[in-house]
Design an enzyme around this catalytic site. Structure first.
Site, PDB file in Angstrom:
ATOM      1  CD  GLU A   1      -2.791   1.253   2.465  1.00  0.00           C
ATOM      2  OE1 GLU A   1      -2.688   0.399   3.356  1.00  0.00           O
ATOM      3  OE2 GLU A   1      -3.641   2.162   2.494  1.00  0.00           O
TER       4      GLU A   1
ATOM      5  CE  LYS B   1      -5.894  -0.348   1.679  1.00  0.00           C
ATOM      6  NZ  LYS B   1      -6.538  -0.960   2.833  1.00  0.00           N
TER       7      LYS B   1
HETATM    8  P1  13P Z   1      -9.200   4.140   4.009  1.00  0.00           P
HETATM    9  O1  13P Z   1     -10.047   3.344   3.049  1.00  0.00           O
HETATM   10  O2  13P Z   1      -9.984   4.772   5.103  1.00  0.00           O
HETATM   11  O3  13P Z   1      -8.284   5.083   3.301  1.00  0.00           O
HETATM   12  O4  13P Z   1      -8.260   3.124   4.748  1.00  0.00           O
HETATM   13  C1  13P Z   1      -7.644   2.130   4.032  1.00  0.00           C
HETATM   14  C2  13P Z   1      -6.488   1.660   4.781  1.00  0.00           C
HETATM   15  O5  13P Z   1      -6.324   0.503   5.010  1.00  0.00           O
HETATM   16  C3  13P Z   1      -5.512   2.659   5.205  1.00  0.00           C
HETATM   17  O6  13P Z   1      -4.326   2.021   5.503  1.00  0.00           O
END
Ligand code: 13P
Length: 365
Positions: free
Chosen positions: A177, A219
């Site tokens: 991510e 992600k």
């Molecule tokens: P949000 O969808 O609220 O951005 O959170 C996703 C997430 O896992 C942040 O690390």
């Protein structure tokens, strides 16, 4: 490393029309969200809230996996049943956030580096033994004057790749991510350029650390203009209340529709340029978008491009799935059922968005 198991798990996480539910807020973040709604910031309140989420009837129809936090993965329902057992019974794969948070990057004012590599191998081994089958690590990149710097992008990409390789060694699918934040007054095109540079760097690092692309999920953020970029005005996370949703829906303007198309086009184009076809799935974070816009944008991407894409376009939302439910719950037992309905509604909207079948009319049901 069992290549087949990793690839199977990664494919299952983004199978057909399901997606991920992130409920891995650290205790300070969870407490901050509770504080805004006057919910007590206690272990028990956090446990009760997470019980509400995972016991939502029908959740497994839309959600393939949930991302837990270290406190949560060890918790139980009030009747003593382990959360992990509840998830297994619902056919939901448990995952775990394993980074220890974004800290100031030395000598880089305004930039962050995500920490957590020390001791990670042992922690991953324990989580795998507990039953987790995937993990998550979030890097944050801020857009501003002269940032993100090349060195910040490289440091975060390197950490993501080291984490991903350790996960695969332990039998866990890494959710990678790299989040380019919405904060700031940057344009859509600046976000596109930064997102592409970040993703290119991340995949270079994943390749040098020998990460199996078939056994991971990306992600990313959607490509969006900054929250304060004129004339675009988004609603801030804390301003999104249940009543305001209704107002926003009633007032939905044509330019918002146009914005949805533009965001979908530019996001898919950026992914096309940077994400190898071997990656089975891209599961977006919501990043502070309103729940409806997050669903609408994901829907448009799938509606317009699904048949041409090498990877599944899915969701891994926290706020865009949870926020309406949290606001309804308010820490009160009497509100649990209504909150679960709101949670399931958002999960269903996002399942529809995966098929390209979501519409604003779904919000009025
Ligand atoms: P949000 O969808 O609220 O951005 O959170 C996703 C997430 O896992 C942040 O690390």
């Amino acid at each position: 490393m069992n290549v087949q198991n990793l690839a199977d798990t990664a494919r299952t996480l983004v199978a057909v029309d399901k997606g991920l539910l992130a409920m891995d807020e650290s205790n300070p973040t969870c407490n901050k969200r509770f504080a805004k709604l006057n919910i007590p910031q206690t272990v028990e309140a956090r446990r009760a809230y997470r019980e509400l989420i995972i016991t939502t009837p029908g959740l497994g129809e839309c959600i393939s996996g949930v991302i837990l936090y270290d406190e949560t993965i060890r918790q139980q329902k009030q009747d003593g049943t382990l959360f992990l057992k509840v998830l297994a019974d619902a056919g939901i794969i448990p995952g775990i956030k394993v980074d220890t948070g974004a800290k100031d990057l030395a000598a880089h004012f305004g930039e962050k580096i995500t920490e957590g590599l020390d001791g990670l191998r042992d922690r991953l081994k324990e989580y795998f033994q507990m039953g987790a089958r995937f993990a998550k690590w979030r890097a944050v990149l801020t857009i501003g004057e002269s940032i993100p710097s090349r060195s910040c992008i490289e440091a975060n990409a390197h950490a993501l790749a080291r984490y991903a390789a350790l996960c695969q060694e332990a039998g866990l699918v890494p959710i990678v991510e790299p989040e380019v934040l919405m904060d700031g007054d940057h344009t859509l095109d600046r976000c596109r350029a930064v997102t592409e540079e970040v993703l290119r760097t991340v995949f270079n690092q994943l390749n040098s650390q020998r990460v199996l692309l078939e056994g991971m999920i990306l992600k990313p953020n959607m490509v969006l203009p900054g929250l304060t970029c004129p004339p675009h005005q988004e609603v801030e996370e804390e301003d999104i209340g249940e009543q305001q949703y209704q107002v926003r829906l009633a007032d939905r303007q044509p330019e918002e529709e146009q914005d949805v198309d533009e965001v979908a086009d530019i996001t898919v184009k950026s992914l096309w340029r940077t994400v190898p076809a071997a990656v089975p799935g891209v599961a977006f974070l919501s990043g502070g978008q309103s729940p409806e816009l997050a669903s609408a944008r994901l829907n448009t991407m799938n509606h317009r491009f699904k048949s041409q894409l090498p990877w599944a376009l899915a969701f891994s939302f926290a706020r865009a799935i949870q926020q309406p439910a949290l606001e309804i719950w308010q820490g009160k037992e009497a509100n649990v059922k209504a909150a679960q309905q709101a949670l399931l509604h958002r999960a269903r909207c996002n399942r529809a968005a995966r098929r390209g079948e979501y519409s604003a009319a779904m919000e009025k049901l």
